[in-house]
Design a protein around this motif. Structure first.
Motif, short mmCIF file in Angstrom:
data_model
loop_
_atom_site.label_atom_id
_atom_site.label_comp_id
_atom_site.label_asym_id
_atom_site.label_seq_id
_atom_site.Cartn_x
_atom_site.Cartn_y
_atom_site.Cartn_z
N HIS A 116 72.53 65.76 62.12
CA HIS A 116 71.35 65.65 60.94
C HIS A 116 70.00 65.57 61.35
O HIS A 116 69.51 65.66 60.40
CB HIS A 116 71.82 63.52 60.80
CG HIS A 116 73.04 64.14 60.42
ND1 HIS A 116 73.87 64.63 59.47
CD2 HIS A 116 74.91 63.68 60.86
CE1 HIS A 116 74.72 64.85 58.49
NE2 HIS A 116 75.15 63.88 59.67
N SER A 137 74.41 57.99 56.38
CA SER A 137 75.40 58.69 55.98
C SER A 137 76.42 57.71 55.75
O SER A 137 76.49 56.45 55.67
CB SER A 137 75.48 59.96 57.84
OG SER A 137 76.04 58.94 58.58
N GLY A 138 77.53 58.54 56.69
CA GLY A 138 78.54 57.35 55.67
C GLY A 138 79.14 56.67 56.89
O GLY A 138 79.96 55.49 56.89
N GLY A 164 75.84 55.02 53.07
CA GLY A 164 76.91 55.65 52.28
C GLY A 164 78.61 54.63 52.44
O GLY A 164 79.03 54.63 51.70
N GLU A 165 78.46 54.21 53.15
CA GLU A 165 79.86 53.67 53.20
C GLU A 165 79.95 52.12 52.81
O GLU A 165 80.71 52.24 51.60
CB GLU A 165 79.92 52.59 54.59
CG GLU A 165 80.85 51.77 54.79
CD GLU A 165 80.73 51.13 56.44
OE1 GLU A 165 80.35 51.59 57.46
OE2 GLU A 165 82.51 50.54 56.93
N PHE A 167 78.43 52.93 49.55
CA PHE A 167 78.34 54.01 48.17
C PHE A 167 80.40 54.19 48.12
O PHE A 167 80.07 53.86 46.88
CB PHE A 167 77.60 55.13 48.10
CG PHE A 167 76.05 55.04 48.04
CD1 PHE A 167 76.04 55.15 46.09
CD2 PHE A 167 75.16 55.06 48.53
CE1 PHE A 167 74.73 55.61 45.54
CE2 PHE A 167 73.55 55.07 47.96
CZ PHE A 167 74.00 54.98 47.07
N ASP A 168 80.57 54.25 49.49
CA ASP A 168 81.87 54.43 48.89
C ASP A 168 82.39 53.51 48.72
O ASP A 168 84.01 53.11 47.95
CB ASP A 168 82.54 54.82 50.43
CG ASP A 168 81.88 56.02 50.36
OD1 ASP A 168 81.51 57.18 49.64
OD2 ASP A 168 82.26 56.98 52.00
N PRO A 179 84.61 61.30 48.56
CA PRO A 179 83.48 60.03 48.57
C PRO A 179 82.30 59.17 47.56
O PRO A 179 82.09 60.31 46.11
CB PRO A 179 82.55 60.38 49.46
CG PRO A 179 82.69 62.28 48.87
CD PRO A 179 83.92 61.85 47.86
N GLY A 180 82.34 57.83 47.41
CA GLY A 180 81.61 57.34 46.39
C GLY A 180 80.43 57.58 45.46
O GLY A 180 79.73 57.22 44.65
N GLY A 181 79.11 58.43 46.72
CA GLY A 181 78.21 58.49 46.29
C GLY A 181 77.67 59.28 46.05
O GLY A 181 77.43 59.40 44.58
N GLU A 185 75.81 58.09 42.08
CA GLU A 185 74.49 58.85 41.35
C GLU A 185 74.25 59.36 40.60
O GLU A 185 73.71 58.91 39.33
CB GLU A 185 74.18 60.35 42.40
CG GLU A 185 72.99 61.25 42.23
CD GLU A 185 72.10 61.79 43.14
OE1 GLU A 185 72.74 62.65 44.01
OE2 GLU A 185 71.44 62.14 43.21
N GLY A 266 70.84 63.26 56.48
CA GLY A 266 72.37 62.73 56.23
C GLY A 266 73.33 62.76 54.45
O GLY A 266 71.99 63.15 54.03
N GLY A 267 74.44 62.57 55.08
CA GLY A 267 75.47 62.76 53.75
C GLY A 267 74.76 62.11 52.32
O GLY A 267 74.54 62.77 51.08
N VAL A 268 74.06 60.43 52.64
CA VAL A 268 73.76 59.96 51.24
C VAL A 268 72.14 60.82 50.48
O VAL A 268 71.31 60.60 49.75
CB VAL A 268 72.78 58.80 51.92
CG1 VAL A 268 72.76 58.04 51.10
CG2 VAL A 268 74.69 57.90 52.26
N CYS A 270 71.28 63.74 49.87
CA CYS A 270 70.90 64.73 49.33
C CYS A 270 71.17 63.54 47.86
O CYS A 270 70.80 64.79 46.38
CB CYS A 270 72.72 65.50 48.69
SG CYS A 270 74.15 64.66 48.74
N THR A 297 73.13 68.49 54.55
CA THR A 297 73.10 67.02 54.59
C THR A 297 74.43 66.52 54.53
O THR A 297 74.88 65.50 55.84
CB THR A 297 72.45 66.11 52.97
OG1 THR A 297 73.30 66.96 51.85
CG2 THR A 297 70.83 66.86 52.96
O1 KG4 Z 1 77.09 63.17 56.99
P1 KG4 Z 1 78.43 62.83 56.01
O2 KG4 Z 1 79.21 63.77 55.60
O3 KG4 Z 1 79.05 62.20 56.83
C1 KG4 Z 1 78.99 61.80 58.05
O4 KG4 Z 1 79.01 61.90 58.80
O5 KG4 Z 1 79.30 60.70 57.95
O6 KG4 Z 1 77.66 62.00 54.95
C2 KG4 Z 1 78.70 61.39 53.97
C3 KG4 Z 1 78.55 59.87 53.14
C4 KG4 Z 1 79.33 59.73 52.42
O7 KG4 Z 1 79.57 57.78 52.45
C5 KG4 Z 1 79.07 59.54 50.93
O8 KG4 Z 1 79.50 59.14 50.17
C6 KG4 Z 1 77.76 60.28 51.04
O9 KG4 Z 1 77.29 60.56 52.57
N1 KG4 Z 1 76.85 61.02 49.73
C7 KG4 Z 1 76.30 60.25 49.34
C8 KG4 Z 1 75.33 61.86 48.38
N2 KG4 Z 1 76.57 62.11 48.77
C9 KG4 Z 1 77.15 62.17 49.80
N3 KG4 Z 1 75.28 58.72 48.88
C10 KG4 Z 1 74.43 58.77 47.59
N4 KG4 Z 1 74.29 59.40 47.45
C11 KG4 Z 1 74.60 60.92 47.28
N5 KG4 Z 1 74.61 62.45 46.36
#
Ligand code: KG4
Ligand code: ZN
Length: 331
Positions: A116, A137-138, A164-165, A167-168, A179-181, A185, A266-268, A270, A297
């Motif tokens: 990441h 991320s999550g 990310g957690e 958001f979830d 997933p909630g993110g 958004e 990381g996921g968040v 994006c 991401t």
């Molecule tokens: O990096 P990732 O795919 O997995 C981990 O390594 O954890 O991140 C996943 C996380 C989830 O909690 C998801 O809700 C969050 O990223 N996520 C977002 C968005 N897209 C994914 N959070 C906020 N806004 C987004 N657009």
């Protein structure tokens, strides 16, 4: 002669992913088999189900990746070593080691967080440079000072929930799917971020740590009193609270550690509001910003291949005795 080719496998959580990267930027393929639909009904990832799915998907996804290249053209094999769910990591890590042994090629176990952290530099002609990296991320929320490849200093991290957690969990409180993110958004786009005043956890703590569990609890306590059309405003207000803390602490950390570049991955990362606010704040502070490409991401193997390529180039190879490690430290 063509540049070295790296095949990478990522199975740290619920995505089975394989990528093939030639040189620093020629991504020959990046395949991700998501298990989100399988885990959605549980509201989160179930480790045993995840690892069984990795086992089922690993063969087909490897075969599909190998339609882009002959196995003997692979110069280095890599796989995510940790952190993550051990039973998930083991599937990709064992597959990677098996390939490396069969091909008699070097093997590099990559830290998922290094994947990441370096992803905003993907495809650039130069190696990753001194910067302040926000990884969101999550499972993680961290500020990492990248000094050089393999030299990372942990500046701050969450003391409870990852961004990310949060958001979830808030999505779950609202009865929205995992997933909630992405859903929060989308709802937040038409909402008023100032309607509800949510706490900015640890904003004035004087260090670079984060806390998001108080924010989640504030949402939980507010919810029963709300009537009518409140979802969009609630999502916008919640998102604004997360984004403000992430952005302000990242900028402050960059200044404190004299890094002229900030990165986010990381996921968040994006999340468009996070990206926009970080770019604005960095520009005001006279800092450069590198955002991970949205495709890199959420979890993927291209970022693992990129980190492996950088290490392979510098002879920073792993060895076949290293074991997968669910708590593998990056710093
Ligand atoms: O990096 P990732 O795919 O997995 C981990 O390594 O954890 O991140 C996943 C996380 C989830 O909690 C998801 O809700 C969050 O990223 N996520 C977002 C968005 N897209 C994914 N959070 C906020 N806004 C987004 N657009
Ligand atoms: Zn991740």
């Amino acid at each position: 002669m063509s540049e070295p080719t790296v095949l990478a496998i990522e199975t740290s959580c619920d995505e089975t992913a394989v990528a093939v990267l030639q040189g620093r930027s020629r991504l020959l393929c990046s395949e991700v088999a998501s298990q989100i639909d399988v885990h959605r009904s549980y509201g989160g990832v179930v480790p045993e189900i995840a690892s069984r799915n990795h086992l089922a998907k690993m063969g087909p996804i490897l075969r599909s990746a190998l339609t882009h290249i002959q196995l003997r053209e692979v110069d280095c094999v890599s796989a995510t070593r940790g952190p993550g769910l051990l039973t998930s990591l083991l599937v990709g890590y064992a597959a990677g080691k098996g390939l490396a042994i069969g091909l008699d090629r070097p093997f590099v176990g990559i830290n998922h967080l290094e994947g990441h952290l370096l992803s905003p530099f993907f495809g650039e002609a130069a190696c990753p440079v001194q910067s302040m990296g926000l990884i969101v991320s999550g499972g993680h929320t961290m500020l990492m000072h990248l000094v050089d490849l393999g030299k990372y200093i942990l500046v701050g991290q969450t003391r409870d929930d990852a961004a990310g957690e949060a958001f979830d969990k808030v999505a779950r409180l609202l009865g929205l799917p995992y997933p909630g993110g992405p859903i929060i958004e989308r709802l937040a786009e038409s909402g008023d971020p100032d309607r509800y005043k949510f706490p900015r956890g640890m904003l004035a703590s004087g260090d670079f740590d984060f806390s998001f569990s108080g924010l989640k609890t504030a949402v939980r306590y507010l919810l029963p009193s709300l009537r009518g059309d409140f979802e969009a405003d609630l999502c916008a207000s919640f998102q604004a609270a997360v984004v403000e803390v992430l952005v302000r602490k990242t900028i402050k950390a960059a200044k404190t550690f004299k890094a002229s570049i900030v990165t986010v991955s990381g996921g968040v990362s994006c999340n468009q509001s996070l990206r926009k606010n970080l770019v604005e704040a960095a520009s005001k502070a006279g800092l450069a910003v590198k955002l991970a490409d949205p495709k890199l991401t959420t979890d993927n193997a291209a970022m693992i291949a990129f980190a492996a390529f950088e290490r392979y180039q510098r002879g920073m190879l792993g060895n076949l005795e290293d074991e997968a490690d669910p708590n593998f430290k990056i710093h």
